[in-house]
Write a protein that holds these residues in place. Structure first.
Motif, PDB file in Angstrom:
ATOM      1  N   ASN A  90       0.852  -1.192   0.000  1.00 31.03           N
ATOM      2  CA  ASN A  90       0.000   0.000   0.000  1.00 31.03           C
ATOM      3  C   ASN A  90       0.883   1.235   0.000  1.00 31.03           C
ATOM      4  O   ASN A  90       2.093   1.157   0.270  1.00 31.03           O
ATOM      5  CB  ASN A  90      -0.960   0.011   1.200  1.00 31.03           C
ATOM      6  CG  ASN A  90      -0.246  -0.224   2.510  1.00 31.03           C
ATOM      7  OD1 ASN A  90       0.549   0.588   2.949  1.00 31.03           O
ATOM      8  ND2 ASN A  90      -0.516  -1.364   3.140  1.00 31.03           N
ATOM      9  N   ALA A  91       0.279   2.375  -0.293  1.00 29.08           N
ATOM     10  CA  ALA A  91       1.057   3.608  -0.413  1.00 29.08           C
ATOM     11  C   ALA A  91       1.651   4.039   0.923  1.00 29.08           C
ATOM     12  O   ALA A  91       2.733   4.637   0.961  1.00 29.08           O
ATOM     13  CB  ALA A  91       0.177   4.721  -0.990  1.00 29.08           C
ATOM     14  N   THR A  92       0.965   3.758   2.024  1.00 32.63           N
ATOM     15  CA  THR A  92       1.529   4.100   3.334  1.00 32.63           C
ATOM     16  C   THR A  92       2.835   3.354   3.558  1.00 32.63           C
ATOM     17  O   THR A  92       3.797   3.909   4.100  1.00 32.63           O
ATOM     18  CB  THR A  92       0.521   3.771   4.447  1.00 32.63           C
ATOM     19  OG1 THR A  92      -0.695   4.494   4.216  1.00 32.63           O
ATOM     20  CG2 THR A  92       1.066   4.167   5.806  1.00 32.63           C
ATOM     21  N   CYS A 120       0.613   9.324   6.735  1.00 30.52           N
ATOM     22  CA  CYS A 120       1.925   9.717   6.203  1.00 30.52           C
ATOM     23  C   CYS A 120       2.547  10.828   7.031  1.00 30.52           C
ATOM     24  O   CYS A 120       3.777  10.872   7.209  1.00 30.52           O
ATOM     25  CB  CYS A 120       1.776  10.121   4.738  1.00 30.52           C
ATOM     26  SG  CYS A 120       1.119   8.778   3.712  1.00 30.52           S
ATOM     27  N   ARG A 121       1.708  11.719   7.541  1.00 33.86           N
ATOM     28  CA  ARG A 121       2.219  12.738   8.474  1.00 33.86           C
ATOM     29  C   ARG A 121       2.806  12.071   9.708  1.00 33.86           C
ATOM     30  O   ARG A 121       3.850  12.490  10.232  1.00 33.86           O
ATOM     31  CB  ARG A 121       1.092  13.695   8.876  1.00 33.86           C
ATOM     32  CG  ARG A 121       0.753  14.774   7.861  1.00 33.86           C
ATOM     33  CD  ARG A 121       1.785  15.913   7.862  1.00 33.86           C
ATOM     34  NE  ARG A 121       1.835  16.590   9.135  1.00 33.86           N
ATOM     35  CZ  ARG A 121       1.055  17.615   9.477  1.00 33.86           C
ATOM     36  NH1 ARG A 121       0.146  18.054   8.627  1.00 33.86           N
ATOM     37  NH2 ARG A 121       1.187  18.199  10.647  1.00 33.86           N
ATOM     38  N   ASN A 122       2.158  11.026  10.189  1.00 38.39           N
ATOM     39  CA  ASN A 122       2.675  10.310  11.355  1.00 38.39           C
ATOM     40  C   ASN A 122       4.039   9.702  11.065  1.00 38.39           C
ATOM     41  O   ASN A 122       4.947   9.738  11.914  1.00 38.39           O
ATOM     42  CB  ASN A 122       1.703   9.207  11.777  1.00 38.39           C
ATOM     43  CG  ASN A 122       0.474   9.750  12.485  1.00 38.39           C
ATOM     44  OD1 ASN A 122       0.462  10.878  12.969  1.00 38.39           O
ATOM     45  ND2 ASN A 122      -0.571   8.947  12.551  1.00 38.39           N
ATOM     46  N   ASP A 197       2.958  11.279  -2.395  1.00 36.05           N
ATOM     47  CA  ASP A 197       1.927  10.343  -1.956  1.00 36.05           C
ATOM     48  C   ASP A 197       0.837  10.333  -3.020  1.00 36.05           C
ATOM     49  O   ASP A 197      -0.050  11.170  -3.032  1.00 36.05           O
ATOM     50  CB  ASP A 197       1.372  10.800  -0.600  1.00 36.05           C
ATOM     51  CG  ASP A 197       0.223   9.942  -0.103  1.00 36.05           C
ATOM     52  OD1 ASP A 197      -0.095   8.942  -0.759  1.00 36.05           O
ATOM     53  OD2 ASP A 197      -0.357  10.282   0.949  1.00 36.05           O
ATOM     54  N   GLY A 198       0.932   9.367  -3.936  1.00 31.14           N
ATOM     55  CA  GLY A 198      -0.020   9.280  -5.043  1.00 31.14           C
ATOM     56  C   GLY A 198      -1.064   8.202  -4.820  1.00 31.14           C
ATOM     57  O   GLY A 198      -1.469   7.525  -5.776  1.00 31.14           O
ATOM     58  N   ALA A 199      -1.520   8.053  -3.582  1.00 32.72           N
ATOM     59  CA  ALA A 199      -2.425   6.953  -3.226  1.00 32.72           C
ATOM     60  C   ALA A 199      -3.633   6.859  -4.151  1.00 32.72           C
ATOM     61  O   ALA A 199      -4.051   5.768  -4.538  1.00 32.72           O
ATOM     62  CB  ALA A 199      -2.873   7.099  -1.775  1.00 32.72           C
ATOM     63  N   ALA A 231      -2.188  -4.211  -3.213  1.00 31.37           N
ATOM     64  CA  ALA A 231      -1.440  -3.958  -4.449  1.00 31.37           C
ATOM     65  C   ALA A 231      -1.110  -2.476  -4.555  1.00 31.37           C
ATOM     66  O   ALA A 231      -2.013  -1.645  -4.637  1.00 31.37           O
ATOM     67  CB  ALA A 231      -2.243  -4.408  -5.668  1.00 31.37           C
ATOM     68  N   ALA A 232       0.162  -2.161  -4.530  1.00 35.51           N
ATOM     69  CA  ALA A 232       0.623  -0.773  -4.659  1.00 35.51           C
ATOM     70  C   ALA A 232       2.041  -0.802  -5.215  1.00 35.51           C
ATOM     71  O   ALA A 232       2.616  -1.878  -5.426  1.00 35.51           O
ATOM     72  CB  ALA A 232       0.571  -0.054  -3.313  1.00 35.51           C
ATOM     73  N   PHE A 233       2.613   0.373  -5.455  1.00 35.08           N
ATOM     74  CA  PHE A 233       3.960   0.421  -6.024  1.00 35.08           C
ATOM     75  C   PHE A 233       4.723   1.614  -5.474  1.00 35.08           C
ATOM     76  O   PHE A 233       4.145   2.579  -4.974  1.00 35.08           O
ATOM     77  CB  PHE A 233       3.907   0.505  -7.559  1.00 35.08           C
ATOM     78  CG  PHE A 233       3.283   1.780  -8.084  1.00 35.08           C
ATOM     79  CD1 PHE A 233       4.050   2.913  -8.319  1.00 35.08           C
ATOM     80  CD2 PHE A 233       1.922   1.833  -8.345  1.00 35.08           C
ATOM     81  CE1 PHE A 233       3.483   4.081  -8.801  1.00 35.08           C
ATOM     82  CE2 PHE A 233       1.337   2.999  -8.828  1.00 35.08           C
ATOM     83  CZ  PHE A 233       2.109   4.126  -9.053  1.00 35.08           C
ATOM     84  N   LEU A 234       6.026   1.504  -5.588  1.00 32.82           N
ATOM     85  CA  LEU A 234       6.937   2.581  -5.230  1.00 32.82           C
ATOM     86  C   LEU A 234       7.918   2.754  -6.378  1.00 32.82           C
ATOM     87  O   LEU A 234       8.559   1.791  -6.811  1.00 32.82           O
ATOM     88  CB  LEU A 234       7.693   2.245  -3.941  1.00 32.82           C
ATOM     89  CG  LEU A 234       8.841   3.183  -3.550  1.00 32.82           C
ATOM     90  CD1 LEU A 234       8.312   4.578  -3.218  1.00 32.82           C
ATOM     91  CD2 LEU A 234       9.613   2.615  -2.363  1.00 32.82           C
TER      92      LEU A 234
END
Length: 402
Positions: A90-92, A120-122, A197-199, A231-234
């Motif tokens: 996931n994006a997080t 994401c701020r956390n 952060d392109g969630a 399912a996510a990507f970096l």
């Protein structure tokens, strides 16, 4: 022409049959967790069955080339170099992966905005506290009149100590699409790294990540791409890959292989897990891209138009001005309601009217932003029902206060 469109595009109820969503609920919250079509869920089950038929064959011999294929198809869809792309759940996780790989010092400033996603701020606060670095917050106005206000707010907070800028592509709380290209271009010119952060972006708006040029970009595939959860990507620029390590260090850290980069070896295997969400991404791209004659371009345009129309219904019924221009939105839109209890309103809309929609407590805990999403299975009538329900609840609450 009107009859032709009706023939080409089934009603929202017909679209709903392609998902497993409860037809008794008006689901206006695709943005939070997405919704996976039945065809993609079937594909995932096929992958899981293949895994269990011969686990050693699958994980030891088949998985690596299968991930390569899925990565190349996803990279083509988002406009990235496949060698710069790694799968994450996931994006997080993508945000944490980058932030926790960086070597920071007390002299560093980490810049973000007041609209950055809380999780994401956390993560940003966590790494800043450990390093003694300073967090600087750019205040993005909302309501807002133009993308230029975003650019001015962010660049106005840059200093000689700014090490990295963490910024949304599409904001969860407000639905705003931030003007990434001019921002990233200027920050790159100043030698400042960008973590995007392109969630919400993949599948909601067309992407050409190579043109955006962010140092790091992470996005979800389970939301608007409609892949399975997990399912996510970096994407990491080639010259930064040696410093970015997965959150779980595994066999790739000391692998003697030289046929693949260390970045690829580490991210492609972090331990035994279910890789089926990643392997279903190509199927999700194909399934969603086949729903309308114009493919993904038409799907994105259709969802955008529906979100704008739904917002207009809300604004007209509730007599509330739209808080941003149409062109700053994708397939989500927000309308500001009078302050009150956000959770009560969200729960009551579901319990009394069978409408599932988030009431976002932004910018204060008692603020209430109703955020609608638009997917093919939604209809303008659903937003009209939502507007009428909110009007009734606000009227009842006002009467009780008298």
């Amino acid at each position: 022409m009107k009859d032709e469109l009706v023939t080409l595009n089934p009603s929202p109820s017909s679209w709903l049959e392609r998902w497993s969503l409860d037809p008794a609920v008006a689901f206006l919250n695709h943005g939070s967790f997405g919704a996976c079509p039945l065809a993609v869920m079937d594909a995932q089950q096929q992958w899981r069955s293949r895994i269990e038929r011969q686990p050693l064959q699958f994980f030891g011999r088949d998985l690596e080339p299968l991930l390569d294929t899925a990565r190349h198809e996803l990279a083509a869809f988002v406009g990235a170099d496949p060698e710069n792309l790694a799968f994450v759940p996931n994006a997080t996780t993508g945000i944490n992966t980058v932030l926790r790989s960086l070597t920071l010092s007390p002299d560093d400033e980490l810049l973000t905005t007041n609209q950055e996603y809380n999780a994401c701020r956390n993560a940003l606060h966590y790494v800043a506290e450990r390093a003694g670095a300073k967090i600087v917050v750019a205040s993005i106005p909302f309501p807002i009149e133009s993308p230029q206000q975003v650019i001015e707010a962010v660049l106005g907070c840059v200093s000689a100590r700014t090490r990295l800028v963490l910024i949304d592509h599409i904001v969860s709380q407000t639905g705003l699409i931030f003007p990434l290209e001019p921002l990233v271009t200027e920050l790159n010119r100043q030698g400042i790294e960008t973590l995007v952060d392109g969630a919400h972006a993949p599948g909601m708006v067309p992407l050409k990540l190579s043109a955006i040029g962010a140092t790091y970009y992470t996005g979800n595939c389970h939301k608007w791409l409609c892949a399975p959860k997990g399912a996510a990507f970096l994407v990491v620029q080639r010259d930064r890959q040696s410093a970015i390590r997965p959150l779980t260090i595994s066999h790739g850290a000391n692998s003697p292989r030289t046929d693949r980069t260390r970045f690829r070896l580490e991210f492609d295997w972090t331990g035994t897990d279910d890789p089926s969400p990643y392997l279903c991404i190509p199927e999700a791209i194909r399934v969603m891209g086949s729903l309308l004659p114009g493919g993904w371009d038409e799907l994105m345009a259709t969802n955008h138009a529906l979100a704008i129309a739904g917002r207009q219904v809300l604004c007209q019924t509730l007599n509330i001005p739209p808080p941003c221009p149409d062109d700053m939105l994708g397939a989500m839109a927000v309308v500001t309601l009078p302050d009150g209890n956000p959770q009560w309103l969200q729960d009551t809309l579901l319990e009394r009217y069978q409408i599932e929609v988030p009431i976002v407590p932004y910018p204060t805990p008692s603020s209430r932003q109703v955020r609608i999403s638009a997917q093919l299975y939604n209809s303008l009538e659903q937003y009209s029902d939502l507007a009428a329900a909110i009007a009734e609840l606000l009227s009842d609450a006002a009467a009780q206060c008298k």
